[in-house]
Design a protein around this motif. Structure first.
Motif, PDB file in Angstrom:
ATOM      1  N   ALA A 198       0.832  -1.207   0.000  1.00  8.84           N
ATOM      2  CA  ALA A 198       0.000   0.000   0.000  1.00  8.84           C
ATOM      3  C   ALA A 198       0.864   1.254   0.000  1.00  8.84           C
ATOM      4  O   ALA A 198       0.557   2.243  -0.687  1.00  8.84           O
ATOM      5  CB  ALA A 198      -0.921  -0.010   1.219  1.00  8.84           C
ATOM      6  N   ALA A 199       1.949   1.218   0.761  1.00  9.24           N
ATOM      7  CA  ALA A 199       2.859   2.365   0.791  1.00  9.24           C
ATOM      8  C   ALA A 199       3.509   2.573  -0.568  1.00  9.24           C
ATOM      9  O   ALA A 199       3.592   3.701  -1.073  1.00  9.24           O
ATOM     10  CB  ALA A 199       3.931   2.153   1.856  1.00  9.24           C
ATOM     11  N   GLN A 200       3.971   1.483  -1.178  1.00 10.92           N
ATOM     12  CA  GLN A 200       4.622   1.592  -2.478  1.00 10.92           C
ATOM     13  C   GLN A 200       3.665   2.149  -3.526  1.00 10.92           C
ATOM     14  O   GLN A 200       4.072   2.908  -4.417  1.00 10.92           O
ATOM     15  CB  GLN A 200       5.148   0.226  -2.918  1.00 10.92           C
ATOM     16  CG  GLN A 200       5.984   0.269  -4.192  1.00 10.92           C
ATOM     17  CD  GLN A 200       7.234   1.109  -4.037  1.00 10.92           C
ATOM     18  OE1 GLN A 200       8.079   0.829  -3.182  1.00 10.92           O
ATOM     19  NE2 GLN A 200       7.363   2.146  -4.850  1.00 10.92           N
ATOM     20  N   ALA A 201       2.394   1.803  -3.399  1.00  7.88           N
ATOM     21  CA  ALA A 201       1.399   2.314  -4.348  1.00  7.88           C
ATOM     22  C   ALA A 201       1.296   3.832  -4.263  1.00  7.88           C
ATOM     23  O   ALA A 201       1.122   4.514  -5.286  1.00  7.88           O
ATOM     24  CB  ALA A 201       0.043   1.671  -4.074  1.00  7.88           C
ATOM     25  N   VAL A 202       1.422   4.377  -3.054  1.00 10.62           N
ATOM     26  CA  VAL A 202       1.381   5.839  -2.888  1.00 10.62           C
ATOM     27  C   VAL A 202       2.575   6.475  -3.591  1.00 10.62           C
ATOM     28  O   VAL A 202       2.437   7.476  -4.308  1.00 10.62           O
ATOM     29  CB  VAL A 202       1.377   6.215  -1.393  1.00 10.62           C
ATOM     30  CG1 VAL A 202       1.524   7.730  -1.223  1.00 10.62           C
ATOM     31  CG2 VAL A 202       0.097   5.730  -0.729  1.00 10.62           C
ATOM     32  N   PHE A 203       3.748   5.894  -3.403  1.00  9.99           N
ATOM     33  CA  PHE A 203       4.939   6.438  -4.063  1.00  9.99           C
ATOM     34  C   PHE A 203       4.818   6.333  -5.581  1.00  9.99           C
ATOM     35  O   PHE A 203       5.170   7.262  -6.309  1.00  9.99           O
ATOM     36  CB  PHE A 203       6.190   5.701  -3.577  1.00  9.99           C
ATOM     37  CG  PHE A 203       6.526   5.961  -2.135  1.00  9.99           C
ATOM     38  CD1 PHE A 203       6.805   7.246  -1.696  1.00  9.99           C
ATOM     39  CD2 PHE A 203       6.549   4.921  -1.214  1.00  9.99           C
ATOM     40  CE1 PHE A 203       7.107   7.494  -0.359  1.00  9.99           C
ATOM     41  CE2 PHE A 203       6.852   5.156   0.117  1.00  9.99           C
ATOM     42  CZ  PHE A 203       7.127   6.449   0.551  1.00  9.99           C
ATOM     43  N   ASP A 204       4.307   5.212  -6.051  1.00 14.53           N
ATOM     44  CA  ASP A 204       4.154   5.033  -7.493  1.00 14.53           C
ATOM     45  C   ASP A 204       3.167   6.038  -8.074  1.00 14.53           C
ATOM     46  O   ASP A 204       3.392   6.599  -9.154  1.00 14.53           O
ATOM     47  CB  ASP A 204       3.679   3.607  -7.800  1.00 14.53           C
ATOM     48  CG  ASP A 204       4.742   2.557  -7.513  1.00 14.53           C
ATOM     49  OD1 ASP A 204       5.925   2.932  -7.384  1.00 14.53           O
ATOM     50  OD2 ASP A 204       4.389   1.366  -7.408  1.00 14.53           O
ATOM     51  N   ASP A 247       1.800  10.214   3.856  1.00 18.25           N
ATOM     52  CA  ASP A 247       0.646   9.562   3.234  1.00 18.25           C
ATOM     53  C   ASP A 247       0.911   8.068   3.044  1.00 18.25           C
ATOM     54  O   ASP A 247       0.024   7.231   3.264  1.00 18.25           O
ATOM     55  CB  ASP A 247       0.339  10.202   1.879  1.00 18.25           C
ATOM     56  CG  ASP A 247      -0.220  11.611   2.011  1.00 18.25           C
ATOM     57  OD1 ASP A 247      -0.656  11.978   3.128  1.00 18.25           O
ATOM     58  OD2 ASP A 247      -0.212  12.343   1.001  1.00 18.25           O
ATOM     59  N   ALA A 248       2.141   7.748   2.634  1.00 16.88           N
ATOM     60  CA  ALA A 248       2.495   6.346   2.418  1.00 16.88           C
ATOM     61  C   ALA A 248       2.489   5.578   3.738  1.00 16.88           C
ATOM     62  O   ALA A 248       2.029   4.425   3.802  1.00 16.88           O
ATOM     63  CB  ALA A 248       3.868   6.252   1.757  1.00 16.88           C
ATOM     64  N   GLU A 249       2.983   6.203   4.788  1.00 15.59           N
ATOM     65  CA  GLU A 249       3.001   5.542   6.093  1.00 15.59           C
ATOM     66  C   GLU A 249       1.578   5.307   6.601  1.00 15.59           C
ATOM     67  O   GLU A 249       1.269   4.248   7.162  1.00 15.59           O
ATOM     68  CB  GLU A 249       3.788   6.380   7.096  1.00 15.59           C
ATOM     69  CG  GLU A 249       4.025   5.694   8.428  1.00 15.59           C
ATOM     70  CD  GLU A 249       5.050   6.426   9.263  1.00 15.59           C
ATOM     71  OE1 GLU A 249       6.058   5.813   9.654  1.00 15.59           O
ATOM     72  OE2 GLU A 249       4.846   7.636   9.513  1.00 15.59           O
TER      73      GLU A 249
END
Length: 276
Positions: A198-204, A247-249
């Protein structure tokens, strides 16, 4: 920061104020008197960037004025901006830090192994302040075992290793230099994996890399701790990148702890080194 480094810093900044007509190089020559061939450690967790040789720090500006006056104040503040940060640090090292080290014969490769390892670890953290200290220490220990790295002065070794790693990170995220890690007490491996995804999706979605977001968060929080000094104010891009990390956290903890009554206060996302 050790006592010798404090003395260098205090002398240089005091002389710059007391002798405004002296050139930056003259100020440094005075501050470095009898300190050639030393291994000063200018790292300082109480400063916004964690190191007094940071371009935006007073001592960093003195170094700029002495060795690379063509670097503008705007460049120092922006550190190359979001698209040129890596290139700026390469330039800073080549035009400022290398001449500084060469003039006063600092950070010698001939220092003992323990000191060399400590210096490399500190220099890696200066470039990657978001990295776990245990990771920077392990990087330094591993480099110390390799003759081709150990034969190089600590500053140069750290810089070269960071540059190589960032190039690898930029070209291949799957096998890049960093990986996300989520720490939540009571979570299963599947829970944690769901949170990291889920965190990686925010960064992507935002196009901001975890490394850039973590560095921005470090700079923003350091600015807060220092009482919001104007000269250390993060750029708008850094503020936005720091918000992406938050947001990612939040996304990570929400995904990991879905259905939980409460989320442990110790829950946090961090960036870890990806060992090859």
């Amino acid at each position: 920061m050790d006592n010798e480094s404090k003395a260098i810093l205090q002398t240089a900044l005091a002389v710059r104020v007391s002798h405004p007509h002296a050139t930056a190089l003259e100020v440094l020559d005075l501050a470095m008197t009898d300190r050639n061939r030393s291994d000063p450690d200018f790292s300082d967790a109480s400063t916004p960037a964690g190191d007094h040789t940071d371009p935006a720090s007073p001592f960093g500006r003195l170094l700029r004025d002495a060795f690379a006056p063509e670097i503008t104040d705007a460049e120092l503040t922006e550190r190359g901006g979001p698209s040129g940060e890596s290139a700026f640090w390469v330039r800073w090292h080549q035009r400022v830090m290398e001449p500084f080290a060469e003039r006063y014969r600092l950070w010698s490769a001939e220092t003992d192994d323990d000191r060399w390892t400590t210096l490399v670890s500190a220099q890696v953290l200066k470039r990657w302040p978001h990295l776990a200290a245990t990771d920077s220490e392990e990087i330094a220990r591993r480099l110390a075992l390799l003759p081709e790295w150990r034969s190089v002065a600590a500053e140069a070794a750290a810089d070269a290793y960071v540059r190589q790693s960032e190039e690898r990170n930029a070209t291949n995220r799957e096998h890049g230099a960093f990986q996300l890690a989520l720490h939540i007490e009571g979570a299963t491996p599947d829970d944690l994996a769901r949170g990291v995804a889920a965190a990686q999706a925010v960064f992507d979605d935002t196009g901001v890399t975890p490394a850039k977001a973590a560095r921005a968060l470090f700079n923003r929080d350091g600015w807060d701790v220092r009482g919001f000094p104007e000269e250390a104010q993060p750029t708008e891009a850094e503020m936005q990148a720091a918000a992406v990390w938050e947001d990612a956290e939040f996304a990570a903890t929400s995904a990991c702890c879905a259905g939980w009554a409460t989320v442990p206060v110790s829950a946090h996302l961090e960036l870890r080194w990806r060992w090859e």
